[in-house]
Design an enzyme around this catalytic site. Structure first.
Site, PDB file in Angstrom:
ATOM      1  N   CYS A  35       0.937  -1.322  -0.165  1.00 33.10           N
ATOM      2  CA  CYS A  35      -0.016   0.023   0.197  1.00 33.10           C
ATOM      3  C   CYS A  35       0.810   1.422  -0.106  1.00 33.10           C
ATOM      4  O   CYS A  35       0.348   2.470  -0.155  1.00 33.10           O
ATOM      5  CB  CYS A  35      -0.860  -0.087   1.201  1.00 33.10           C
ATOM      6  SG  CYS A  35      -0.132   0.167   2.870  1.00 33.10           S
ATOM      7  N   ASP A  37       2.369   2.669   2.394  1.00 37.37           N
ATOM      8  CA  ASP A  37       2.307   3.521   3.551  1.00 37.37           C
ATOM      9  C   ASP A  37       3.494   3.264   4.662  1.00 37.37           C
ATOM     10  O   ASP A  37       4.081   2.251   4.489  1.00 37.37           O
ATOM     11  CB  ASP A  37       1.080   2.961   4.566  1.00 37.37           C
ATOM     12  CG  ASP A  37      -0.455   3.320   4.017  1.00 37.37           C
ATOM     13  OD1 ASP A  37      -0.152   4.178   2.798  1.00 37.37           O
ATOM     14  OD2 ASP A  37      -1.592   3.053   4.276  1.00 37.37           O
ATOM     15  N   CYS A  60      -2.910   5.471   5.723  1.00 36.67           N
ATOM     16  CA  CYS A  60      -4.450   5.575   5.581  1.00 36.67           C
ATOM     17  C   CYS A  60      -4.888   5.782   7.202  1.00 36.67           C
ATOM     18  O   CYS A  60      -4.116   5.800   8.126  1.00 36.67           O
ATOM     19  CB  CYS A  60      -4.913   4.121   5.298  1.00 36.67           C
ATOM     20  SG  CYS A  60      -4.767   2.821   6.475  1.00 36.67           S
ATOM     21  N   CYS A 104      -2.488  -2.776   8.602  1.00 38.24           N
ATOM     22  CA  CYS A 104      -2.370  -1.506   9.106  1.00 38.24           C
ATOM     23  C   CYS A 104      -1.730  -1.276  10.503  1.00 38.24           C
ATOM     24  O   CYS A 104      -1.005  -0.572  10.846  1.00 38.24           O
ATOM     25  CB  CYS A 104      -3.514  -0.419   9.009  1.00 38.24           C
ATOM     26  SG  CYS A 104      -4.407  -0.610   7.380  1.00 38.24           S
TER      27      CYS A 104
HETATM   28 FE1  FES Z   1      -1.624   0.052   4.351  1.00 42.53          FE
HETATM   29 FE2  FES Z   1      -3.343   1.166   5.900  1.00 42.53          FE
HETATM   30  S1  FES Z   1      -3.763   0.588   3.814  1.00 42.53           S
HETATM   31  S2  FES Z   1      -1.519   0.839   6.381  1.00 42.53           S
END
Ligand code: FES
Length: 148
Positions: A35, A37, A60, A104
């Site tokens: 993702c 992040d 996110c 996450c």
């Molecule tokens: Fe990757 Fe939340 S979508 S940490």
């Protein structure tokens, strides 16, 4: 909206312990390649206690809520408690996360351990490498559905 608990929304909208600790004793940065992040945790350690903790999360809402809750869970606690904190415990403290958002919370667990490892290494302190081994996480490798 029932997808996210009130606690998730609260910690997302009003995250606790956001920021940087200058001269932190340990810094951990981790990311999720899928993702994109990124989470960074700063620790101030006094004796065996996490005297202060701050985070910066580029990610996110669930990652921000997880970081916020995780910092609340380890602040003022002994290092050994922070080391054994699991992403499941973080998600439970948030009254749950949707299954595809569990990864996450994994970032929070991993960032804390990375920061503690950094502290041990910087200070040449002995540590048990077993505690820093990669753990199996359910749902960790499931994508968020966007971006793949
Ligand atoms: Fe990757 Fe939340 S979508 S940490």
């Amino acid at each position: 909206m029932s997808l996210y608990s009130e606690k998730v929304m609260d910690h997302f909208k009003h995250p606790r312990n956001v920021g940087v600790i200058e001269n932190a004793d340990g810094i951990g940065e981790v990311g999720n390649a899928k993702c994109g992040d990124i989470m960074k945790i700063y620790l101030k350690i006094e004796g065996d206690i996490i005297a202060d903790v701050k985070f910066e999360t580029f990610g996110c809402g669930s990652a921000i809520a997880s970081s916020s809750m995780a910092t609340e869970l380890i602040k003022g606690k002994p290092l050994k408690d922070a080391l054994t904190l699991t992403n499941k415990a973080v998600a439970e403290a948030l009254d749950g996360l949707p299954a595809y958002k569990m990864h996450c919370s994994v970032l929070a667990e991993e960032a804390i351990r990375a920061a503690i490892l950094d502290y041990y290494k910087k200070n040449n302190l002995p540590y048990d490498p077993e505690l820093f081994k990669e753990r199996d996480h359910e749902h960790e490798h499931e994508g968020s559905g966007d971006g793949e």
